[in-house]
Write a protein that holds these residues in place. Sequence first.
Motif, short mmCIF file in Angstrom:
data_model
loop_
_atom_site.label_atom_id
_atom_site.label_comp_id
_atom_site.label_asym_id
_atom_site.label_seq_id
_atom_site.Cartn_x
_atom_site.Cartn_y
_atom_site.Cartn_z
N LYS A 1 0.83 -1.21 0.00
CA LYS A 1 0.00 0.00 0.00
C LYS A 1 0.86 1.26 0.00
N LEU A 2 1.90 1.25 0.84
CA LEU A 2 2.79 2.40 0.91
C LEU A 2 3.51 2.61 -0.42
N LEU A 3 4.00 1.54 -1.01
CA LEU A 3 4.75 1.65 -2.26
C LEU A 3 3.86 2.12 -3.40
N VAL A 4 2.64 1.62 -3.46
CA VAL A 4 1.70 2.07 -4.50
C VAL A 4 1.42 3.56 -4.35
N GLU A 5 1.22 4.00 -3.12
CA GLU A 5 0.97 5.43 -2.87
C GLU A 5 2.18 6.27 -3.27
N TRP A 6 3.36 5.80 -2.95
CA TRP A 6 4.57 6.54 -3.33
C TRP A 6 4.70 6.62 -4.85
N SER A 7 4.38 5.54 -5.55
CA SER A 7 4.46 5.55 -7.00
C SER A 7 3.50 6.57 -7.60
N LYS A 8 2.28 6.61 -7.06
CA LYS A 8 1.30 7.60 -7.53
C LYS A 8 1.76 9.02 -7.23
N GLU A 9 2.36 9.20 -6.05
CA GLU A 9 2.86 10.53 -5.69
C GLU A 9 3.97 10.97 -6.64
N ASN A 10 4.81 10.04 -7.03
CA ASN A 10 5.87 10.36 -7.99
C ASN A 10 5.28 10.79 -9.33
N GLU A 11 4.27 10.09 -9.78
CA GLU A 11 3.65 10.44 -11.06
C GLU A 11 2.99 11.81 -10.98
N ARG A 12 2.32 12.09 -9.86
CA ARG A 12 1.70 13.42 -9.70
C ARG A 12 2.73 14.54 -9.72
N ALA A 13 3.95 14.22 -9.24
CA ALA A 13 5.02 15.22 -9.18
C ALA A 13 5.84 15.26 -10.46
N GLY A 14 5.44 14.46 -11.47
CA GLY A 14 6.16 14.46 -12.73
C GLY A 14 7.39 13.57 -12.75
N ARG A 15 7.53 12.73 -11.71
CA ARG A 15 8.65 11.80 -11.66
C ARG A 15 8.22 10.43 -12.21
N GLU A 16 9.19 9.58 -12.44
CA GLU A 16 8.89 8.23 -12.91
C GLU A 16 8.18 7.43 -11.81
N PRO A 17 7.23 6.56 -12.18
CA PRO A 17 6.60 5.70 -11.18
C PRO A 17 7.57 4.60 -10.74
N VAL A 18 7.17 3.85 -9.73
CA VAL A 18 7.93 2.69 -9.28
C VAL A 18 7.52 1.49 -10.12
N ASP A 19 8.49 0.72 -10.54
CA ASP A 19 8.21 -0.55 -11.23
C ASP A 19 8.08 -1.62 -10.15
N ILE A 20 6.85 -1.94 -9.79
CA ILE A 20 6.59 -2.83 -8.66
C ILE A 20 6.55 -4.28 -9.14
N LYS A 21 7.31 -5.15 -8.46
CA LYS A 21 7.37 -6.56 -8.81
C LYS A 21 6.90 -7.43 -7.65
N TYR A 22 6.33 -8.58 -8.00
CA TYR A 22 5.85 -9.52 -7.00
C TYR A 22 6.46 -10.90 -7.26
N TYR A 23 6.89 -11.56 -6.19
CA TYR A 23 7.45 -12.90 -6.31
C TYR A 23 6.72 -13.85 -5.37
N GLN A 24 6.79 -15.13 -5.69
CA GLN A 24 6.05 -16.14 -4.92
C GLN A 24 6.60 -16.33 -3.52
N ASN A 25 7.91 -16.19 -3.35
CA ASN A 25 8.51 -16.42 -2.04
C ASN A 25 9.77 -15.59 -1.88
N ASP A 26 10.31 -15.59 -0.65
CA ASP A 26 11.49 -14.77 -0.37
C ASP A 26 12.71 -15.22 -1.15
N SER A 27 12.87 -16.53 -1.36
CA SER A 27 14.05 -17.01 -2.08
C SER A 27 14.07 -16.47 -3.51
N ASP A 28 12.91 -16.42 -4.16
CA ASP A 28 12.83 -15.85 -5.50
C ASP A 28 13.14 -14.36 -5.48
N THR A 29 12.65 -13.68 -4.45
CA THR A 29 12.90 -12.24 -4.33
C THR A 29 14.38 -11.96 -4.18
#
Length: 326
Positions: free
Chosen positions: A196-224
């Motif tokens: 939730k925090l990361l999504v909000e930060w990404s939106k805030e960056n876009e509103r400020a004219g900065r690049e959004p965050v490229d958010i990735k999801y992995y199945q488990n910690d080892s993959d991450t």
Amino acid sequence: MSPSTLRRTAAALALTSALALSACGNPDDGGTTEVDSGNGGKTRINLTADQDRVRTDKVDAIAAKVPAEVRKRGTLEVVNSSGSAAPLTFVATDNKTVIGVEPDIASLVADVLGLELRLNPVSWENIFVGLDSGKYDAGFSNITVTEERKEKYDFATYREDNLGFEAKKGSGLKIDGPKDVAGLTVAVSSGTNQEKLLVEWSKENERAGREPVDIKYYQNDSDTYLALRSGRIDVYLGPNPTAAYHAATTGKTEVVGTYSGAGADLQGLIAATTKKDSGLVEPLAEAIDHVIENGTYTKVLKRWGLSEEAVTTSEINPPGLPRTAS
């Protein structure tokens, strides 16, 4: 204390906690590791199935407030995440026994309530499915209080919630706010307050004219962590205790920033979570207050190197992470 001061104080405490988790494996004993105690000494963490947990006595006046159905059953059915997240909840060296600070605190609460603790490890999303259905009494799984969750659940707080940004060692990154993750590839677990925090930060960056965050999801910690080591992601955002522990024990990553789990203006809090109006939140909070007062809570946090995340009292349904802005 102003909101900005509160956030800086929370971040400072989280950094202190991260430094306190400078761990090293014991080459002569695969069943222990050591962490700095924060006062110049060492605390040895027991990783074996023989935990010899800190225990406490039943308090009849508090136990009497537990709903009759639970008292009659005689067990406290606690749900926790099956993912490996040392030192919060993970599996001992026997590869089956669930250990960590979360099970230890749940054990103390069960003692006060005069109930036998039963741990039920499930996937993260099934924690809430099980609470909704009444299959489990309470969740002790690093669950953050959020305004959205308060609509369906009651909370009794027991630990501060601080998040950690983990990067490859020597990355040169320093993350204090949204602009520092603009354009970065960041991994996070789905359905968490970190997301939730990361999504909000990404939106805030876009509103400020900065690049959004490229958010990735992995199945488990080892993959991450494989993705982090290979450079497919720049940062992993997760609970600060887990990030600090992993960085300290592997020596290959580092915590490059911390943040309150409830955002800029509020100290995040971790809480025992129950279905709303189940009748359990009051005895849970009173049990947590009791173990804080008798010192067993302090012993549990110390044995896992998390003394800096202590709270002085258990709050019922305090302000939580605000809803994500549209």
